[in-house]
Design a protein around this motif. Structure first.
Motif, PDB file in Angstrom:
ATOM      1  N   GLY A   1       0.783  -1.205  -0.147  1.00  0.00           N
ATOM      2  CA  GLY A   1      -0.077  -0.136   0.127  1.00  0.00           C
ATOM      3  C   GLY A   1       0.836   1.269   0.157  1.00  0.00           C
ATOM      4  O   GLY A   1       0.254   2.434  -0.075  1.00  0.00           O
ATOM      5  N   ASP A   2       2.154   1.347  -0.034  1.00  0.00           N
ATOM      6  CA  ASP A   2       2.911   2.405   0.099  1.00  0.00           C
ATOM      7  C   ASP A   2       3.750   2.257  -1.282  1.00  0.00           C
ATOM      8  O   ASP A   2       4.441   1.167  -1.775  1.00  0.00           O
ATOM      9  N   LEU A   3       3.871   3.352  -1.910  1.00  0.00           N
ATOM     10  CA  LEU A   3       4.113   3.300  -3.466  1.00  0.00           C
ATOM     11  C   LEU A   3       5.399   4.148  -3.790  1.00  0.00           C
ATOM     12  O   LEU A   3       5.313   5.600  -3.179  1.00  0.00           O
ATOM     13  N   GLN A   4       5.966   3.876  -4.758  1.00  0.00           N
ATOM     14  CA  GLN A   4       7.064   4.673  -5.564  1.00  0.00           C
ATOM     15  C   GLN A   4       6.763   4.477  -6.953  1.00  0.00           C
ATOM     16  O   GLN A   4       6.402   3.725  -7.604  1.00  0.00           O
ATOM     17  N   LEU A   5       6.448   5.740  -7.546  1.00  0.00           N
ATOM     18  CA  LEU A   5       5.859   6.153  -9.013  1.00  0.00           C
ATOM     19  C   LEU A   5       7.134   6.707  -9.949  1.00  0.00           C
ATOM     20  O   LEU A   5       7.726   7.669  -9.026  1.00  0.00           O
ATOM     21  N   SER A   6       7.123   6.445 -10.853  1.00  0.00           N
ATOM     22  CA  SER A   6       8.008   7.177 -11.858  1.00  0.00           C
ATOM     23  C   SER A   6       7.528   7.523 -13.269  1.00  0.00           C
ATOM     24  O   SER A   6       6.697   6.393 -13.746  1.00  0.00           O
ATOM     25  N   GLY A   7       7.532   8.667 -13.801  1.00  0.00           N
ATOM     26  CA  GLY A   7       6.912   9.055 -14.958  1.00  0.00           C
ATOM     27  C   GLY A   7       5.538   8.971 -15.086  1.00  0.00           C
ATOM     28  O   GLY A   7       5.046   9.809 -14.090  1.00  0.00           O
ATOM     29  N   GLU A   8       4.900   8.452 -16.134  1.00  0.00           N
ATOM     30  CA  GLU A   8       3.472   8.845 -16.360  1.00  0.00           C
ATOM     31  C   GLU A   8       2.768   7.409 -16.285  1.00  0.00           C
ATOM     32  O   GLU A   8       3.296   6.228 -16.441  1.00  0.00           O
ATOM     33  N   ALA A   9       1.455   7.537 -16.022  1.00  0.00           N
ATOM     34  CA  ALA A   9       0.698   6.158 -16.154  1.00  0.00           C
ATOM     35  C   ALA A   9       0.449   5.871 -17.475  1.00  0.00           C
ATOM     36  O   ALA A   9       0.372   4.739 -18.115  1.00  0.00           O
ATOM     37  N   SER A  10      -0.110   6.972 -18.355  1.00  0.00           N
ATOM     38  CA  SER A  10       0.133   6.467 -19.944  1.00  0.00           C
ATOM     39  C   SER A  10       0.508   7.874 -20.601  1.00  0.00           C
ATOM     40  O   SER A  10       0.659   8.941 -19.829  1.00  0.00           O
ATOM     41  N   PRO A  11       0.843   8.114 -21.908  1.00  0.00           N
ATOM     42  CA  PRO A  11       1.480   9.168 -22.460  1.00  0.00           C
ATOM     43  C   PRO A  11       0.501  10.309 -22.112  1.00  0.00           C
ATOM     44  O   PRO A  11      -0.642  10.295 -22.418  1.00  0.00           O
ATOM     45  N   GLY A  12       1.081  11.434 -21.606  1.00  0.00           N
ATOM     46  CA  GLY A  12       0.175  12.745 -20.801  1.00  0.00           C
ATOM     47  C   GLY A  12      -0.604  12.336 -19.879  1.00  0.00           C
ATOM     48  O   GLY A  12      -1.367  13.335 -19.722  1.00  0.00           O
ATOM     49  N   THR A  13      -0.533  11.393 -19.438  1.00  0.00           N
ATOM     50  CA  THR A  13      -1.525  11.061 -18.222  1.00  0.00           C
ATOM     51  C   THR A  13      -0.610  10.844 -17.112  1.00  0.00           C
ATOM     52  O   THR A  13      -0.130   9.776 -16.674  1.00  0.00           O
ATOM     53  N   PRO A  14      -0.819  11.694 -15.820  1.00  0.00           N
ATOM     54  CA  PRO A  14      -0.217  11.267 -14.589  1.00  0.00           C
ATOM     55  C   PRO A  14      -0.706  10.270 -13.690  1.00  0.00           C
ATOM     56  O   PRO A  14      -1.905   9.572 -14.192  1.00  0.00           O
ATOM     57  N   TRP A  15      -0.100   9.755 -12.915  1.00  0.00           N
ATOM     58  CA  TRP A  15      -0.613   8.653 -11.695  1.00  0.00           C
ATOM     59  C   TRP A  15      -1.662   9.354 -10.879  1.00  0.00           C
ATOM     60  O   TRP A  15      -1.483  10.563 -10.630  1.00  0.00           O
ATOM     61  N   ARG A  16      -2.750   8.588 -10.784  1.00  0.00           N
ATOM     62  CA  ARG A  16      -3.785   8.814  -9.892  1.00  0.00           C
ATOM     63  C   ARG A  16      -3.703   7.527  -8.804  1.00  0.00           C
ATOM     64  O   ARG A  16      -4.054   6.639  -9.187  1.00  0.00           O
ATOM     65  N   ILE A  17      -3.541   8.077  -7.651  1.00  0.00           N
ATOM     66  CA  ILE A  17      -3.590   7.225  -6.512  1.00  0.00           C
ATOM     67  C   ILE A  17      -4.755   7.227  -5.436  1.00  0.00           C
ATOM     68  O   ILE A  17      -4.592   8.251  -4.936  1.00  0.00           O
ATOM     69  N   GLY A  18      -5.732   6.470  -5.398  1.00  0.00           N
ATOM     70  CA  GLY A  18      -6.645   6.601  -4.303  1.00  0.00           C
ATOM     71  C   GLY A  18      -6.193   6.047  -2.983  1.00  0.00           C
ATOM     72  O   GLY A  18      -5.932   5.042  -2.833  1.00  0.00           O
ATOM     73  N   ILE A  19      -6.652   7.025  -2.054  1.00  0.00           N
ATOM     74  CA  ILE A  19      -5.919   6.559  -0.612  1.00  0.00           C
ATOM     75  C   ILE A  19      -7.541   6.149  -0.147  1.00  0.00           C
ATOM     76  O   ILE A  19      -8.374   6.934   0.074  1.00  0.00           O
ATOM     77  N   ALA A  20      -7.557   4.931   0.561  1.00  0.00           N
ATOM     78  CA  ALA A  20      -8.565   4.085   0.930  1.00  0.00           C
ATOM     79  C   ALA A  20      -8.938   5.135   2.358  1.00  0.00           C
ATOM     80  O   ALA A  20      -7.991   5.533   3.383  1.00  0.00           O
ATOM     81  N   HIS A  21     -10.153   5.391   2.553  1.00  0.00           N
ATOM     82  CA  HIS A  21     -10.785   6.029   3.839  1.00  0.00           C
ATOM     83  C   HIS A  21     -10.648   5.033   4.893  1.00  0.00           C
ATOM     84  O   HIS A  21     -11.261   3.954   4.991  1.00  0.00           O
ATOM     85  N   PRO A  22      -9.909   5.557   6.018  1.00  0.00           N
ATOM     86  CA  PRO A  22      -9.835   4.650   7.299  1.00  0.00           C
ATOM     87  C   PRO A  22     -11.147   4.280   7.820  1.00  0.00           C
ATOM     88  O   PRO A  22     -10.928   3.464   8.804  1.00  0.00           O
ATOM     89  N   LEU A  23     -11.947   5.098   7.768  1.00  0.00           N
ATOM     90  CA  LEU A  23     -13.215   5.019   8.659  1.00  0.00           C
ATOM     91  C   LEU A  23     -14.558   4.644   7.821  1.00  0.00           C
ATOM     92  O   LEU A  23     -15.613   4.439   8.355  1.00  0.00           O
ATOM     93  N   ARG A  24     -14.244   4.581   6.618  1.00  0.00           N
ATOM     94  CA  ARG A  24     -15.431   4.376   5.745  1.00  0.00           C
ATOM     95  C   ARG A  24     -14.959   3.335   4.623  1.00  0.00           C
ATOM     96  O   ARG A  24     -14.657   3.798   3.467  1.00  0.00           O
ATOM     97  N   PRO A  25     -15.202   2.129   5.024  1.00  0.00           N
ATOM     98  CA  PRO A  25     -14.701   1.104   3.916  1.00  0.00           C
ATOM     99  C   PRO A  25     -15.405   1.034   2.577  1.00  0.00           C
ATOM    100  O   PRO A  25     -16.556   1.489   2.307  1.00  0.00           O
ATOM    101  N   GLY A  26     -14.597   0.905   1.462  1.00  0.00           N
ATOM    102  CA  GLY A  26     -15.088   1.315   0.064  1.00  0.00           C
ATOM    103  C   GLY A  26     -15.131   2.620  -0.360  1.00  0.00           C
ATOM    104  O   GLY A  26     -15.611   2.815  -1.504  1.00  0.00           O
ATOM    105  N   GLU A  27     -14.667   3.615   0.552  1.00  0.00           N
ATOM    106  CA  GLU A  27     -14.410   4.956  -0.023  1.00  0.00           C
ATOM    107  C   GLU A  27     -13.321   5.373   0.130  1.00  0.00           C
ATOM    108  O   GLU A  27     -12.368   4.641   0.763  1.00  0.00           O
ATOM    109  N   LEU A  28     -12.798   6.625  -0.626  1.00  0.00           N
ATOM    110  CA  LEU A  28     -11.687   7.051  -0.664  1.00  0.00           C
ATOM    111  C   LEU A  28     -11.499   8.387   0.174  1.00  0.00           C
ATOM    112  O   LEU A  28     -12.701   9.011   0.313  1.00  0.00           O
ATOM    113  N   CYS A  29     -10.575   8.813   0.782  1.00  0.00           N
ATOM    114  CA  CYS A  29     -10.472   9.907   1.623  1.00  0.00           C
ATOM    115  C   CYS A  29      -9.628  11.092   0.581  1.00  0.00           C
ATOM    116  O   CYS A  29     -10.169  12.232   0.962  1.00  0.00           O
TER     117      CYS A  29
END
Length: 273
Positions: free
Chosen positions: A133-161
């Protein structure tokens, strides 16, 4: 619209957790060989640093069976880094919080960052390595597209904070939602009373992961400390469900999902385009 790069993915269990590799560059023999080397590296780290293996160098060092000079060079490197982080966090990060020798609060991030460097040396430029669950990212997810990392909400299972967006960064989250009260206050040796979770974003996972652990242990003092920390930003969910973030945090400043809204990316801190 640009076609996504065709790369390779791999999942490996090591160090008591799961590591995933997501390489978005062209698949080449050099990159495939580097992936195998990176996986071997993770198992080597486990052999040297595991506190659950009585034959590891760290376990033998803790029992006095080895001197520091007799340990592999990696042990001296990691303990030196731990000392630096301890100083930077004013003692809120410690390898002796539990009364013994335990550098694992830094080791996983250090191992992931080194694994990324192995792949980069083979020509990979666009990749994500996720260690529990801890990440090291380099470059892009696809050409012209940055990485997007969803952080799980610690109090609401299935949601992002929140959702972290960017290139060439490290993302680490500490909290009690998944592993319970495993982070100790190094000043008292008792479980830390931090927020529900704290996420730290930086350039390298070695310090970012350790700083997330320290920030959680700090509790109420974490926000001011992170604001004054060069090269790192933070986001936290408090125990009552509120949030706070540092001024330069590279992501959504409000919870990304609420009841009735669909999450824009998957939770649990996966690498996503």
């Amino acid at each position: 619209m640009s076609e996504p790069r065709r790369g390779l993915r791999h999942v490996e269990r090591a160090m008591g957790t799961v590591f995933s590799f997501d390489v978005r560059d062209a698949r080449t023999p050099a990159v495939e060989s580097a992936l195998a080397e990176a996986v071997s590296w993770l198992h080597r780290v486990d052999e040297v640093f595991s506190t659950y293996r009585p034959d590891s160098a760290v376990s033998r060092l803790a029992r006095g069976e080895l001197g520091l000079d007799d340990c592999p060079a990696e042990v001296r490197e990691v303990l030196g880094l731990c000392e630096q982080v301890g100083q930077a966090t004013e003692g809120w990060f410690s390898v002796t919080a539990n009364g013994g020798l335990d550098p694992t609060g830094l080791v996983k991030g250090w191992a992931v960052e080194r694994a990324v460097q192995i792949l980069q040396a083979a020509g990979a430029r666009h990749l994500c390595v996720n260690g529990g669950g801890d990440l090291q990212l380099s470059g892009e997810a696809s050409p012209g597209t940055p990485w997007r990392i969803g952080i799980a909400h610690p109090l609401r299972p299935g949601e992002l904070c929140t959702v972290v967006t960017g290139h060439d960064l490290a993302v680490a989250t500490s909290g009690t939602a998944e592993r319970g009260a495993h982070i100790l206050d190094p000043h008292t040796g008792t479980p830390a009373r931090g927020p529900a979770s704290v996420t730290v974003v930086g350039r390298g996972l070695t310090t970012t992961d350790a700083f997330a652990t320290a920030a959680f242990a700090m509790g109420a003092g974490a926000r001011d400390w992170l604001e004054g920390l060069d090269g790192h930003e933070g986001f936290a969910v408090t125990r009552n469900g509120g949030t706070w973030h540092t001024r330069g945090f590279p992501g959504d400043k409000e919870p990304s999902t609420r009841p009735g809204r669909r999450a824009p990316v998957s939770p649990a801190r996966h690498c996503r385009a």
